[in-house]
Design an enzyme around this catalytic site. Structure first.
Site, PDB file in Angstrom:
ATOM      1  N   ARG B  35      19.420  35.760  -6.136  1.00 50.65           N
ATOM      2  CA  ARG B  35      20.387  36.010  -6.878  1.00 50.65           C
ATOM      3  C   ARG B  35      20.995  35.341  -7.543  1.00 50.65           C
ATOM      4  O   ARG B  35      22.471  35.098  -7.458  1.00 50.65           O
ATOM      5  CB  ARG B  35      20.811  35.899  -4.823  1.00 50.65           C
ATOM      6  CG  ARG B  35      20.693  37.067  -4.250  1.00 50.65           C
ATOM      7  CD  ARG B  35      21.534  37.872  -3.537  1.00 50.65           C
ATOM      8  NE  ARG B  35      21.183  38.369  -2.329  1.00 50.65           N
ATOM      9  CZ  ARG B  35      21.792  39.483  -2.020  1.00 50.65           C
ATOM     10  NH1 ARG B  35      22.803  39.916  -3.133  1.00 50.65           N
ATOM     11  NH2 ARG B  35      21.142  40.848  -1.191  1.00 50.65           N
ATOM     12  N   ARG B  39      27.293  36.709  -7.370  1.00 54.14           N
ATOM     13  CA  ARG B  39      27.820  35.692  -5.810  1.00 54.14           C
ATOM     14  C   ARG B  39      28.303  34.427  -6.433  1.00 54.14           C
ATOM     15  O   ARG B  39      29.991  34.448  -6.243  1.00 54.14           O
ATOM     16  CB  ARG B  39      26.651  35.593  -5.065  1.00 54.14           C
ATOM     17  CG  ARG B  39      26.266  37.571  -4.635  1.00 54.14           C
ATOM     18  CD  ARG B  39      25.777  37.320  -3.352  1.00 54.14           C
ATOM     19  NE  ARG B  39      25.406  36.414  -2.750  1.00 54.14           N
ATOM     20  CZ  ARG B  39      24.511  36.250  -1.278  1.00 54.14           C
ATOM     21  NH1 ARG B  39      24.923  37.618  -0.879  1.00 54.14           N
ATOM     22  NH2 ARG B  39      23.764  35.687  -1.177  1.00 54.14           N
ATOM     23  N   ARG B  48      32.959  41.531 -12.316  1.00 51.05           N
ATOM     24  CA  ARG B  48      32.705  42.673 -11.451  1.00 51.05           C
ATOM     25  C   ARG B  48      34.238  43.056 -10.136  1.00 51.05           C
ATOM     26  O   ARG B  48      34.159  44.377  -9.972  1.00 51.05           O
ATOM     27  CB  ARG B  48      31.933  42.332  -9.967  1.00 51.05           C
ATOM     28  CG  ARG B  48      30.338  42.221  -9.873  1.00 51.05           C
ATOM     29  CD  ARG B  48      30.626  43.740  -9.973  1.00 51.05           C
ATOM     30  NE  ARG B  48      30.910  44.031  -8.655  1.00 51.05           N
ATOM     31  CZ  ARG B  48      29.715  43.685  -7.734  1.00 51.05           C
ATOM     32  NH1 ARG B  48      29.075  42.956  -7.345  1.00 51.05           N
ATOM     33  NH2 ARG B  48      31.148  44.350  -6.060  1.00 51.05           N
ATOM     34  N   ASP B  84      19.996  46.687  -7.032  1.00 49.55           N
ATOM     35  CA  ASP B  84      20.409  46.126  -5.537  1.00 49.55           C
ATOM     36  C   ASP B  84      18.063  46.737  -5.200  1.00 49.55           C
ATOM     37  O   ASP B  84      18.410  48.399  -5.458  1.00 49.55           O
ATOM     38  CB  ASP B  84      21.340  47.047  -4.836  1.00 49.55           C
ATOM     39  CG  ASP B  84      21.706  46.752  -3.272  1.00 49.55           C
ATOM     40  OD1 ASP B  84      22.062  45.768  -2.713  1.00 49.55           O
ATOM     41  OD2 ASP B  84      20.849  47.118  -2.758  1.00 49.55           O
ATOM     42  N   TYR B 159      16.285  50.180   6.250  1.00 48.11           N
ATOM     43  CA  TYR B 159      18.126  50.597   6.058  1.00 48.11           C
ATOM     44  C   TYR B 159      17.758  51.792   6.230  1.00 48.11           C
ATOM     45  O   TYR B 159      19.171  52.128   7.300  1.00 48.11           O
ATOM     46  CB  TYR B 159      18.118  49.902   4.494  1.00 48.11           C
ATOM     47  CG  TYR B 159      19.149  48.654   4.149  1.00 48.11           C
ATOM     48  CD1 TYR B 159      20.045  48.244   5.446  1.00 48.11           C
ATOM     49  CD2 TYR B 159      18.383  47.932   3.766  1.00 48.11           C
ATOM     50  CE1 TYR B 159      19.902  46.564   4.747  1.00 48.11           C
ATOM     51  CE2 TYR B 159      17.964  46.325   3.363  1.00 48.11           C
ATOM     52  CZ  TYR B 159      19.377  45.745   4.003  1.00 48.11           C
ATOM     53  OH  TYR B 159      19.688  44.610   3.684  1.00 48.11           O
TER      54      TYR B 159
END
Lengths: 352, 352
Positions: B35, B39, B48, B84, B159
């Site tokens: 990551r 972020r 973003r 992702d 998921y």
């Protein structure tokens, strides 16, 4: 009546649960479940209706009723006192609540030394309705032992510092590493509170205690040893003279099992990730083990549950004593009948 | 230009990162962060702004820019492809979204065999903007290797079955245990999709791959071996002929490290719970390791970070090769300057 109480007391001491905790031979593998007192039971949801979680923990009648419910329904070998790890903090006046769907939420998260003063010692009057419940339960339970419990300093501190549940415990670890002196003072105070809370429960009649360190598994062994173990040891030492087995449990603690035993546990709780025979290698021969069926297994067909439970029982034979349990708390969606069948299976399991 | 590309390619192959993955001697300990591309970086939040996460993963310009940002800022030894794990599922038409603050949410959770048909194979056209980004990145990156990545079948399935992030993975484990045939069909399809996704990334220029099994640590070793390992192995086998190092990582996988290596990894990622020298004992001498500073350490004072990073580097010397990384992804609140200092520290660390 005095005679009955006398005989009850000695029956408790000879119970399979306490014998397994002490490493003595048992007739059957004893079994209880974490969170057996609540969440998944319809009779629990009925008595809790309209009563907030923390309020229910301070109502003697509800604590007694909810603690008894799984004993009646399942015939488990021990009752776990219905409470929450933040109860002693609430009892000394910390402004916190248990928010449904979230967990404990603290109004003013712990940030500096000035807030230490709020963490005064726990006085018996603070928890009078709770110790009254423990006393009443001893009579109700007959020869079934009552387990008192408390949250360990690291887990309690993490709620205070994070302000609520946290995935990464970032602020707590930041405090530990940035200001170890303040961390040790905070954890030391929490250890005294937790130790006093356990002591009061035992003096009121609990015949074992479980110290929950829910979040210890997020720590490396080095951090655990340096920053956490001394405080967990202080809690368990606070009840060392009371001659009750001390269970110590956390989730995801595969790397910490030996260290968690070494802080003074008679029984180490193991989650489902480590087979019990492997756990015994890490913990050593002088402690019993508790666990460790994956709680999600109870959503599988009965034959799968039985096969996995048998595997747990067989692996548990490597220990001096084994208390059957899930590897974590009962999930709220669990079918109570599946738990009832599991208790029967464990009790009926043939030992060589 | 052809010459330059030729020399770039061979520089990549001689990079410390790829050398460490292969177990060859390196000048410095190579370092990258999970990551790292996003972020915590202000320049990431800027590009973003107003673009949904999944949309950004399908925009060639944004994938290139975001993948490059941490390489420019930190001088890390490898670029991780910005994407992702659910991207290939989205690409074949599964109705899902990434909800800020929650994670991937699937419109129709997987419940029965009829839904298998929706999981068709991945075609190159499905991910054309993504492979275009990989190709463009190889030129931009020069001698810095690009790591492609994919989610492992168990994590992807979780998921799909849970419908979103889950604490206990109850429904996924229920499916595994109640209908193992359907489970294996589901996981097999996901393995093909993940394997094809990795292959396309490598063919477009990625020089290593990382297979993320984020949730594998919730499984016991026995369940992992029986129900998960064959499918993770199939993913890694799908790129076995491409001569790129294969990294395999999950969090809380102390009990699974050996098994995760054995499915075909050249490098096993280790979280912060297991010291790297212990990890090498579990993984064996024939694989490299990646890790494993606790991501929360970066909130501590610089001297604490350096002491802990030095401990990681020293423990990593037990392995045939060591790629420095955090034990999990960069936390969003991390100070970018702390990461920059850490890269410098690792690069400047004196080896005997």
């Amino acid at each position: 009546m005095a005679e009955r109480i006398g005989s009850v007391t000695s029956d408790v001491s000879r119970s399979d649960f306490l014998r397994a905790c002490r490493g003595e031979a048992t007739d059957r593998v004893p079994v209880w479940f974490m969170r057996q007192a609540g969440r998944s039971l319809p009779e629990y949801r009925a008595v809790r209706e309209g009563v907030a979680m923390l309020d229910s923990c301070f109502r003697t009648d509800l604590v007694v009723e909810i603690t008894m419910q799984p004993v009646r329904r399942y015939g488990v070998d021990a009752a776990i006192f219905f409470s929450d790890i933040v109860v002693p903090l609430k009892a000394i006046g910390v402004d916190l609540d248990i928010v449904p769907g979230t967990g404990p939420v603290v109004a003013e998260p712990f940030r500096d030394r000035a807030q230490l003063d709020a963490l005064r010692g726990l006085e018996p009057d603070d928890v009078a309705p709770i110790t009254a419940a423990a006393s009443a339960l001893v009579g109700e339970l007959g020869d079934t032992p009552l387990i008192g419990f408390a949250g360990a300093p690291f887990t309690l501190a993490s709620y205070l510092v994070e302000g609520g549940p946290s995935r990464d415990h970032r602020r707590t670890k930041q405090l530990m590493r940035s200001d170890p002196d303040l961390w040790h003072e905070l954890a030391g105070r929490l250890a005294r509170i937790a130790g006093d809370f356990l002591r009061l429960q035992v003096e009121a009649g609990a015949s074992a205690v479980q110290l929950f360190d829910s979040w210890a598994g997020t720590l490396s062994l080095a951090d655990y040893q340096e920053l956490v173990a001394p405080h967990s040891r202080a809690v368990l030492e606070a009840v060392a003279d009371l001659d009750v087995p001390r269970i110590h449990f956390g989730v995801g603690t595969g790397e910490l099992l030996g260290a968690m035993g070494d802080v003074g546990a008679d029984v180490v709780g193991v989650d489902w990730r480590v087979p019990l025979d492997d756990a015994v290698q890490r913990i050593g021969p002088d402690r019993s083990v508790q666990g460790n069926l994956d709680p999600t297994t109870l959503f599988a067909p009965a034959d799968v549950v039985e096969r996995q439970a048998a595997r747990v029982i067989e692996a548990g034979r490597a220990a001096r004593g084994h208390v059957f349990n899930l590897g974590h708390g009962v999930l709220p969606e669990t079918d109570p009948d599946a738990l009832a069948r599991l208790v029967d299976f464990v009790h009926g399991y043939e030992r060589d």
